[in-house]
Design a protein around this motif. Sequence first.
Motif, mmCIF file in Angstrom:
data_model
loop_
_atom_site.group_PDB
_atom_site.id
_atom_site.type_symbol
_atom_site.label_atom_id
_atom_site.label_comp_id
_atom_site.label_asym_id
_atom_site.label_seq_id
_atom_site.Cartn_x
_atom_site.Cartn_y
_atom_site.Cartn_z
ATOM 1 N N LEU A 68 13.976 -48.895 1.831
ATOM 2 C CA LEU A 68 14.021 -47.587 1.182
ATOM 3 C C LEU A 68 12.695 -46.858 1.354
ATOM 4 N N ALA A 69 11.588 -47.536 1.118
ATOM 5 C CA ALA A 69 10.265 -46.916 1.249
ATOM 6 C C ALA A 69 10.017 -46.455 2.682
ATOM 7 N N GLN A 70 10.403 -47.279 3.655
ATOM 8 C CA GLN A 70 10.184 -46.906 5.049
ATOM 9 C C GLN A 70 11.072 -45.738 5.466
ATOM 10 N N LEU A 71 12.326 -45.732 5.011
ATOM 11 C CA LEU A 71 13.232 -44.633 5.349
ATOM 12 C C LEU A 71 12.745 -43.330 4.726
ATOM 13 N N ARG A 72 12.264 -43.395 3.493
ATOM 14 C CA ARG A 72 11.705 -42.198 2.852
ATOM 15 C C ARG A 72 10.445 -41.730 3.566
ATOM 16 N N ALA A 73 9.594 -42.656 3.998
ATOM 17 C CA ALA A 73 8.375 -42.292 4.738
ATOM 18 C C ALA A 73 8.745 -41.635 6.064
ATOM 19 N N LEU A 74 9.754 -42.172 6.748
ATOM 20 C CA LEU A 74 10.215 -41.571 7.994
ATOM 21 C C LEU A 74 10.756 -40.170 7.732
ATOM 22 N N ARG A 75 11.523 -40.016 6.667
ATOM 23 C CA ARG A 75 12.068 -38.700 6.309
ATOM 24 C C ARG A 75 10.937 -37.702 6.048
ATOM 25 N N ASP A 76 9.906 -38.134 5.325
ATOM 26 C CA ASP A 76 8.792 -37.236 5.015
ATOM 27 C C ASP A 76 8.073 -36.784 6.277
ATOM 28 N N CYS A 77 7.826 -37.716 7.197
ATOM 29 C CA CYS A 77 7.098 -37.313 8.411
ATOM 30 C C CYS A 77 7.972 -36.431 9.299
ATOM 31 N N ILE A 78 9.278 -36.702 9.364
ATOM 32 C CA ILE A 78 10.175 -35.834 10.135
ATOM 33 C C ILE A 78 10.211 -34.444 9.522
ATOM 34 N N GLU A 79 10.267 -34.369 8.207
ATOM 35 C CA GLU A 79 10.302 -33.068 7.526
ATOM 36 C C GLU A 79 9.050 -32.257 7.842
ATOM 37 N N PHE A 99 6.547 -45.248 13.846
ATOM 38 C CA PHE A 99 7.948 -45.683 13.846
ATOM 39 C C PHE A 99 8.463 -45.859 15.276
ATOM 40 N N LEU A 100 7.977 -45.042 16.202
ATOM 41 C CA LEU A 100 8.423 -45.133 17.592
ATOM 42 C C LEU A 100 7.960 -46.430 18.260
ATOM 43 N N LEU A 101 6.937 -47.048 17.719
ATOM 44 C CA LEU A 101 6.508 -48.336 18.262
ATOM 45 C C LEU A 101 7.618 -49.372 18.152
ATOM 46 N N ARG A 102 8.564 -49.130 17.255
ATOM 47 C CA ARG A 102 9.713 -50.029 17.100
ATOM 48 C C ARG A 102 10.763 -49.785 18.180
ATOM 49 N N GLN A 122 13.714 -55.029 19.192
ATOM 50 C CA GLN A 122 12.447 -55.509 18.678
ATOM 51 C C GLN A 122 12.559 -55.689 17.174
ATOM 52 N N GLY A 123 11.946 -56.732 16.675
ATOM 53 C CA GLY A 123 11.900 -56.929 15.232
ATOM 54 C C GLY A 123 13.261 -57.179 14.626
ATOM 55 N N ASP A 124 13.358 -56.910 13.349
ATOM 56 C CA ASP A 124 14.599 -57.131 12.622
ATOM 57 C C ASP A 124 15.532 -55.923 12.742
ATOM 58 N N ALA A 125 16.712 -56.064 12.167
ATOM 59 C CA ALA A 125 17.736 -55.008 12.264
ATOM 60 C C ALA A 125 17.257 -53.704 11.630
ATOM 61 N N ALA A 126 16.536 -53.786 10.511
ATOM 62 C CA ALA A 126 16.040 -52.574 9.858
ATOM 63 C C ALA A 126 15.037 -51.857 10.753
ATOM 64 N N SER A 127 14.125 -52.594 11.365
ATOM 65 C CA SER A 127 13.144 -51.980 12.272
ATOM 66 C C SER A 127 13.828 -51.324 13.459
ATOM 67 N N GLN A 128 14.856 -51.975 13.993
ATOM 68 C CA GLN A 128 15.599 -51.393 15.110
ATOM 69 C C GLN A 128 16.270 -50.090 14.682
ATOM 70 N N SER A 129 16.876 -50.075 13.499
ATOM 71 C CA SER A 129 17.552 -48.866 13.020
ATOM 72 C C SER A 129 16.570 -47.731 12.792
ATOM 73 N N LEU A 130 15.444 -48.038 12.166
ATOM 74 C CA LEU A 130 14.432 -47.011 11.936
ATOM 75 C C LEU A 130 13.839 -46.516 13.257
ATOM 76 N N GLY A 131 13.680 -47.417 14.215
ATOM 77 C CA GLY A 131 13.195 -47.017 15.530
ATOM 78 C C GLY A 131 14.164 -46.068 16.223
ATOM 79 N N ARG A 132 15.454 -46.352 16.130
ATOM 80 C CA ARG A 132 16.472 -45.465 16.711
ATOM 81 C C ARG A 132 16.427 -44.080 16.072
ATOM 82 N N LEU A 133 16.301 -44.054 14.764
ATOM 83 C CA LEU A 133 16.252 -42.787 14.041
ATOM 84 C C LEU A 133 14.979 -42.015 14.389
ATOM 85 N N ALA A 134 13.866 -42.699 14.482
ATOM 86 C CA ALA A 134 12.607 -42.060 14.870
ATOM 87 C C ALA A 134 12.714 -41.494 16.283
#
Length: 196
Positions: A68-79, A99-102, A122-134
Motif C-alpha cells: 500500500l505504501a509503495q503504491l501510494r508513493a508511486l501514485r504521488d510521483c506519477i501525479e 520504481f523503473l529499476l524493477r 525481477q523480485g517478488d510479484a508486488a515489485s513486478q506489478s509496481l514496475g509494470r505500472l511505473a
Amino acid sequence: MTTLLPPLELPTPLLLADHPALDLLNTQMMVEGQRRDLLNSDAYAAQWLEQIGFGSASEMVPGDGQLLAQLRALRDCIEDLLAARRENRVADPAALNAFLLRAVPQLLWEETGAPVLDRFRQGDAASQSLGRLAYAAAELLAQGDFNLVRKCESADCSMMFYDRTKSHKRRWCSMALCGNRHKVAEFRKRRQGVAD
C-alpha cells in the motif's frame, strides 16, 4: 450527547481512464465533496493491481502495509510528473526511476520452449506489478499525447482520463456518471426557463 455517524462507505475505484497510470491517480477521488483515498490496505492495493491486469493479488499480499505504501508513493510521483508534463515544466523523475529499476529485462529460457524476454522478471510479484505500472506511466509521460490527457469537466469530479475517442471530444470521466449528471442539470435548467 454526540451522535456518531456511520463510517463513510467508499466506492470501488473505477477503471475508466483508458490508461493504468491515470486509473491509479483516480484511486483518489471526490466523495461527498472531499478528496478520499480509495486504497486502504495491502489486500485492496493487490486487488486493484490485479484488476488492472498487473499480476495476481494472491501472489502480492504481504500484509505489512508495504505494498500500500509503495503504491501510494508511486501514485504521488506519477501525479507530480503528470502535472509538470501538462504544465510544460521540468520535473525530477528520480522517484519514478526508482520504481523503473524493477523493470529490468531478463531473458528466460525454459527447457520446453524458445527464449523469452521478460521485461519485468525481477523480485517478488508486488515489485513486478509496481514496475509494470511505473513503466506504463513512463511511457505515457514520454510518448503520450498530452492534448488527450484530461480532467473530467464536472466541477465535482477529480477523475483523469486519456481521450481515445475517434473525435477526441470526450468531456466526462464517464457518461454514466458525470455526463449524465450534466445532462440532467441542463434539462432542469431548460425546464425552469420554460416554466418562468
